[in-house]
Design an enzyme around this catalytic site. Structure first.
Site, PDB file in Angstrom:
ATOM      1  CB  ALA A  88       3.970  10.132  -7.717  1.00  0.00           C
ATOM      2  N   GLY A 109      24.618   7.712 -12.699  1.00  0.00           N
ATOM      3  CA  GLY A 109      23.458   8.403 -13.240  1.00  0.00           C
ATOM      4  C   GLY A 109      23.301   9.774 -12.595  1.00  0.00           C
ATOM      5  CG  ASP A 121       6.367   5.000 -12.786  1.00  0.00           C
ATOM      6  OD1 ASP A 121       5.889   6.122 -13.046  1.00  0.00           O
ATOM      7  OD2 ASP A 121       7.167   4.803 -11.853  1.00  0.00           O
ATOM      8  N   GLY A 128       2.841   2.027  -2.578  1.00  0.00           N
ATOM      9  CA  GLY A 128       3.737   1.844  -3.713  1.00  0.00           C
ATOM     10  C   GLY A 128       5.097   2.483  -3.521  1.00  0.00           C
ATOM     11  CE  LYS A 148      11.131  14.968  -3.174  1.00  0.00           C
ATOM     12  NZ  LYS A 148      11.596  13.595  -3.396  1.00  0.00           N
ATOM     13  CB  VAL A 157      -0.935   0.014   1.227  1.00  0.00           C
ATOM     14  CG1 VAL A 157      -1.675   1.342   1.316  1.00  0.00           C
ATOM     15  CG2 VAL A 157      -1.920  -1.138   1.154  1.00  0.00           C
ATOM     16  CG  HIS A 173       6.259  43.597  -3.057  1.00  0.00           C
ATOM     17  ND1 HIS A 173       7.413  43.254  -3.733  1.00  0.00           N
ATOM     18  CD2 HIS A 173       6.603  44.566  -2.160  1.00  0.00           C
ATOM     19  CE1 HIS A 173       8.416  44.002  -3.270  1.00  0.00           C
ATOM     20  NE2 HIS A 173       7.941  44.798  -2.319  1.00  0.00           N
ATOM     21  N   GLY A 215       3.166   0.147 -11.311  1.00  0.00           N
ATOM     22  CA  GLY A 215       4.332   0.963 -10.991  1.00  0.00           C
ATOM     23  C   GLY A 215       5.605   0.484 -11.658  1.00  0.00           C
ATOM     24  CG  MET A 262       8.057   6.557 -16.249  1.00  0.00           C
ATOM     25  SD  MET A 262       9.481   5.516 -16.584  1.00  0.00           S
ATOM     26  CE  MET A 262       9.319   4.278 -15.280  1.00  0.00           C
TER      27      MET A 262
END
Length: 538
Positions: A390, A237, A382, A95, A106, A93, A518, A201, A388
Site C-alpha cells: 500500500a 500459502g 499493485d 480500496g 491489524k 473508497v 536508552h 489495485g 505490491m
C-alpha cells in the site's frame, strides 16, 4: 486604541489603521511566498507553466482510476500542486488496504494478540501478574472492531478528498480508447483529463480447482469478516497474509495446517529470518504444515455439518499425496491486478498476467519488452507489479504527480520497507541475504553482515520479549546499507530507520556514531550498526 473625537479625524485615523493592517498582511504573505520559493525545487526542474489553463480544454487536470491508498496519495499530492483532480472510486473508497486488507487485519491481530498475551500464564507470572479465571473473547466483538476501524478510516479518507476539493466520482473509470478520455462505468458519462493515473489495485488470486464460497473456503476478503473461529483451518500459502492469519487463528484457539507449494515455508523471506520465524511463530504453536504440494482441489463444506475437502498433489510429479478434511480453508496464494475490463486493449496496451508495464516514472508502456510510452497515462500500485504494498502505491502516486508537473522523479523501491504483523513481527528493507550475495558477485563488491540481538536489549527483556534478531547487510567497499531484516517485538516500527538509511545512502560508519535512546528497542539496530565497523554496543 484611542481614536480622535472629531468626525474627520476619526475617519482619517480609521483609514490609516486599516491601511497599516493591509500593509502588514501583504508583507506577511510576501514573506511566506518568499520562504516557499526558497524551499521550492531549483531551476533545474522543468515545471508546467499553465497548470490552471487545462481546465478550459479538459474537465480535469488529473483523473485517477481507483481510490485505494495509491489513488488517495496521488489525489492529495495533485491538489497540493493546484491541479483540478477527480477520483473514480468504483464505489470502493479506501480500496483493499482500508476495507479488506492492511487496516482491518491489524485490528484482528491487535485483538487476538491481547487474547494470546492474557492466556500466556507463564509470561504474566514472570512479571508478577496472575489472571484469575478463564480469558474469554467475543468473536463478533472482535469482528466488529475490525469492521468499525475500516469504516472510520474510510470515512476519514473520503472526507480528506472532499475537503481538499477532489471530485469523487462513484463509478469505475474505464478508458475509452481515445486519448485523455475516461468513462464513468456507473453512468456512462465520458470525462476528459490532461493526465490519467490508473490505480485499480488488486484482488485475491484463487488457483484453479479451488472453489471459494467465502464461508468455509475463503480468501482474505472473507477471513476478515471472522464469521466463525474454526477448530481446524488449512491455510493455502505461507506468505505475509497466511502468516498473519495463522497468528490470529492460533491466538483464538484454532489449529492450523499450512499448505505450501514451494519446498520451504515463507519462500520469499530471507532464509535466516524464515528459520527463526518457523521456531517462534510455528513450532511452538498448534500449527503443522505440508510443503512441496498443491491444493489441487478444494471443496467447500457446511460449518458444523460437512468438512471442507482438500486434495493435495505433489508439486513436481502432480501425483495425489493426501486428502485433508478440515473445518475451513483460507486461500492466501497472492493477489492479481484488478485490470480486467478497463479498456486497456482499446488503448493498444498489452498486459502480462494482468500487470501493466510502466517505466521508472510510472508512465504506461504498450508492452513489457520494448514498449512505447502511452502519452499522459500512468499506472501505480499493485496493477504495475513493481511492489505490491500500500505504501509503495502511495509513493508511486506522488511520484507520478511529480512527473506530471515536470519534476522528474523515480521511486527507489529498494528503499521501501515491508512488514509482517505477527507476534513477534517481521520486517525488512532491500533484498534477502541470498539475493545480496548474488548481487555482490555480479556487481563486484564485498558483502558485509552484522547482527543485533533482542536477547541483550534491556527494553525487550523488560517486556519479556527477548526472542529475535536484526541483520544488517552492507557494501564493505562503500559502507552503504544494502538491506536490513528484523524479527522481534515491534520490528515493523524499527525498520523505518533502516529504510531511511538505505534511501539516503548513509554508511554504517555514520550510523554507528548516531545516538540511540536508552533503553529502547532501537538499540538492537544500534548494536548491528556498531558491529559493522568493529564497535561494541553498550
Amino acid at each position: 486604541r484611542q481614536l480622535p473625537s472629531s468626525g474627520e479625524d476619526k475617519r482619517k485615523a480609521v483609514y490609516l489603521h486599516i491601511t497599516k493592517k493591509m500593509m502588514f498582511r501583504f508583507t506577511a504573505v510576501a514573506c511566506l511566498m518568499a520562504s516557499a520559493h526558497a524551499f521550492a525545487p531549483g531551476p533545474s526542474f522543468k515545471t508546467r507553466t499553465s497548470l490552471r489553463m487545462s481546465s478550459e480544454e479538459y474537465d480535469f487536470d488529473v483523473a485517477i482510476v481507483g481510490c485505494g491508498v495509491g489513488g488517495h496519495g496521488a489525489a492529495l499530492h495533485s491538489r497540493a500542486q493546484n491541479l483540478k483532480t477527480a477520483v473514480f472510486s468504483g464505489e470502493d473508497v479506501g480500496g483493499t488496504c482500508v476495507n479488506r486488507g492492511c487496516v482491518p487485519s491489524k485490528a484482528l491481530l491487535a485483538a487476538s494478540g491481547r487474547v494470546r498475551d492474557m492466556k500466556d500464564a507463564s509470561h504474566l507470572e514472570s512479571m508478577g501478574i496472575e489472571v484469575d479465571g478463564e480469558v474469554k473473547f467475543d468473536r463478533q466483538g472482535i469482528a466488529d472492531h475490525a469492521k468499525n476501524l475500516a469504516n472510520r478510516v474510510k470515512g476519514n479518507l473520503e472526507a480528506s478528498l472532499v475537503g481538499l476539493g477532489v471530485d469523487v466520482i462513484e463509478g469505475r473509470g474505464i478508458l475509452t480508447g481515445n486519448p485523455n478520455e475516461i468513462k464513468d462505468g456507473l453512468t456512462g458519462k465520458v470525462y476528459t483529463a490532461k493526465d490519467i493515473i490508473l490505480a485499480p489495485g488488486s484482488i485475491p488470486f484463487v488457483p484453479p480447482g479451488v472453489e471459494v464460497d467465502e464461508k468455509t473456503v475463503y480468501t482474505s476478503d472473507g477471513a476478515l469478516e471472522l464469521q466463525f473461529v474454526p477448530e481446524w483451518v488449512a491455510i493455502v500459502g505461507s506468505g505475509y497474509i497466511g502468516l498473519e492469519f495463522s497468528d490470529v487463528y492460533t491466538a483464538l484457539g484454532s489449529e492450523v495446517t499450512f499448505i505450501e507449494a514451494m519446498d520451504d515455508l515463507m519462500p520469499t523471506f530471507d532464509r535466516e529470518i524464515a528459520k527463526q520465524a518457523e521456531r517462534l511463530l510455528i513450532r511452538d504453536r498448534a500449527i503443522d504444515y505440508r510443503t512441496g504440494v498443491f491444493a489441487a482441489e478444494v471443496t467447500p463444506g457446511i460449518p458444523g455439518e460437512k468438512p471442507v475437502t482438500i486434495k493435495m498433489i505433489d508439486a513436481k510429479t502432480k501425483e495425489h499425496v493426501e486428502t485433508l478434511e478440515v473445518d475451513a480453508a483460507m486461500v492466501a496464494t497472492g493477489r492479481v491486478p484488478n485490470t480486467n475490463d478497463m479498456g486497456l486493449e482499446d488503448m493498444g496496451i498489452e498486459t502480462n498476467r494482468g500487470f501493466v508495464a510502466v517505466d521508472g516514472k510510472m508512465r504506461v508502456l504498450t508492452k513489457q519488452e520494448d514498449g512505447e510510452i502511452v502519452p499522459n497515462l500512468y499506472c501505480i500500485g499493485d496493477a504495475n507489479g513493481k511492489m505490491m504494498l500500500a505504501h509503495a502505491a502511495s509513493a508511486q502516486g506522488i511520484s507520478a504527480i511529480e512527473n506530471i508537473v515536470g519534476r522528474s522523479h523515480e521511486v527507489d523501491h529498494d528503499a521501501i520497507p515491508a512488514a509482517c504483523f505477527t507476534h513477534p513481527e517481521i520486517s525488512m528493507v532491500g533484498p534477502t541475504e541470498e539475493q545480496c550475495i548474488e548481487k555482490a558477485e555480479k556487481e563486484g563488491w564485498k558483502l558485509g553482515k552484522s547482527q543485533g540481538s533482542f536477547r541483550a536489549n534491556s527494553k525487550a527483556l523488560a517486556e519479556g520479549e527477548g526472542a529475535g534478531m536484526a541483520k544488517v547487510l552492507f557494501n564493505e567497499d562503500t559502507g552503504k546499507v544494502v538491506a536490513v531484516h528484523i524479527i522481534g517485538i515491534h520490528a515493523a516500527d524499527l525498520i523505518q530507520e533502516c529504510a531511511n538509511a538505505v534511501a539516503a545512502g548513509t554508511t554504517v560508519k555514520e550510523l554507528s556514531m548516531m545516538v540511540h535512546t536508552h533503553p529502547t528497542l532501537s538499540e538492537v539496530i544500534d548494536e548491528a550498526f556498531k558491529g559493522a565497523v568493529g564497535m561494541s554496543s553498550h
